[in-house]
Enzyme design. Structure first.
Site, PDB file in Angstrom:
ATOM      1  N   ASP A 225      30.767  13.446   4.321  1.00  0.00           N
ATOM      2  CA  ASP A 225      29.468  13.355   3.649  1.00  0.00           C
ATOM      3  C   ASP A 225      28.310  13.272   4.639  1.00  0.00           C
ATOM      4  O   ASP A 225      28.520  13.106   5.851  1.00  0.00           O
ATOM      5  CB  ASP A 225      29.449  12.150   2.689  1.00  0.00           C
TER       6      ASP A 225
ATOM      7  N   ASN B 296      32.495  -0.886  -3.902  1.00  0.00           N
ATOM      8  CA  ASN B 296      32.628  -0.521  -5.323  1.00  0.00           C
ATOM      9  C   ASN B 296      33.759   0.486  -5.560  1.00  0.00           C
ATOM     10  O   ASN B 296      33.864   1.048  -6.637  1.00  0.00           O
ATOM     11  CB  ASN B 296      31.295   0.040  -5.856  1.00  0.00           C
TER      12      ASN B 296
ATOM     13  N   HIS C 176      34.164   3.381  -3.929  1.00  0.00           N
ATOM     14  CA  HIS C 176      33.874   4.798  -3.665  1.00  0.00           C
ATOM     15  C   HIS C 176      34.686   5.312  -2.467  1.00  0.00           C
ATOM     16  O   HIS C 176      35.033   4.566  -1.552  1.00  0.00           O
ATOM     17  CB  HIS C 176      32.375   5.070  -3.521  1.00  0.00           C
TER      18      HIS C 176
ATOM     19  N   GLU D 111      30.865   7.906  -6.264  1.00  0.00           N
ATOM     20  CA  GLU D 111      30.597   6.592  -6.829  1.00  0.00           C
ATOM     21  C   GLU D 111      31.381   6.413  -8.144  1.00  0.00           C
ATOM     22  O   GLU D 111      31.851   7.398  -8.726  1.00  0.00           O
ATOM     23  CB  GLU D 111      29.084   6.447  -7.088  1.00  0.00           C
TER      24      GLU D 111
END
Ligand code: PGA
Length: 240
Positions: free
Chosen positions: A67, A134, A136, A141
């Site tokens: 990313d 979280n 990811h 996400e």
């Protein structure tokens, strides 16, 4: 899923580097999927040392990063282009033309599409992953479809808060990124996930419980046939 628990971050980094070095010794022209963030920094340090000691060469390796933030210059100290140069590429013999990261300076949607087209023409041998608190992976996400390919993602507030530590203020943390999708990640032949530190203990516990759902993206890894997870004791603490 193969689970390796080690005492501390240094051992996690060395163990991860060993797996990569083994891969490159077996297949010198491997296609590697690479990750950024705090977690793999020690692994990159171990790889730099192994290269300097002549234990491994990257001259025939191709890399694809997961990313990149949208709208920050590749020379910005918090861009993932910069991170990769500093942590690995500047120190090894990888050919610049074999290194790939999403280019997210302008026209993000077409940049995401180009990156996806490139990924479709290749097969990643070994994909390294970190995990967000979280759940990811890459910047996929919670709520992202398991069928998602490379796309422009709006970062979750939790992710921006977690990454604020790398910037001067929350305002400076980019709101969008281009990320490989979950589908791209799942197409790798092998996956290596690194989880370190007490702040990831709840995340690791949830992952290791084994329930699969899009509300916790990393849970998709239970559906992949060749995943190794290395955790240090701090990250493993609540999962025992
Ligand atoms: P970290 O990030 O290694 O900086 O904790 C992991 C991630 O968000 O994937």
């Amino acid at each position: 899923m193969k689970i390796i628990v080690v005492e501390n971050y240094e051992q996690l980094s060395n163990e991860a580097a060993k797996i990569i070095i083994n891969q490159l010794q077996k297949k010198p022209n491997s296609v590697m999927g690479l990750a950024t963030g705090a977690t793999p920094m020690g692994m990159y340090e171990a790889l730099r040392k192994a290269y300097a000691n002549g234990e491994v060469s990257f001259k025939d390796v191709t890399t694809f990063n997961l990313d990149e933030y949208c709208g920050i210059d590749p020379n910005h100290p918090q861009s993932y282009h910069y991170y990769m140069q500093q942590n690995l590429f500047n120190h090894i013999d990888v050919k610049p033309e074999n290194v790939h990261l999403p280019s997210a300076t302008s026209d993000w949607n077409s940049a995401a599409k180009s990156y996806n087209d490139l990924l479709k023409q290749t097969k990643i041998d070994l994909q390294v992953l970190g995990i967000g608190s979280n759940g990811h992976i890459g910047f996929n996400e919670p709520g992202t479809s398991f069928e998602q390919e490379t796309f422009v993602v709006e970062l979750a507030e939790k992710t921006r808060l977690d990454n604020q530590r790398f910037f001067n203020s929350l305002e400076e943390v980019p709101r969008f990124a281009i990320t490989m999708g979950i589908k791209n990640i799942m197409q790798a032949k092998q996956i290596l996930l690194l989880i370190s530190g007490k702040n990831k203990a709840k995340t690791a516990k949830r992952l290791l419980e084994g329930k699969v759902g899009t509300d916790f993206p990393a849970s998709v890894l239970h559906l992949h046939k060749s995943v190794t997870i290395i955790l240090d004791e701090d990250a493993y603490g609540l999962a025992k």
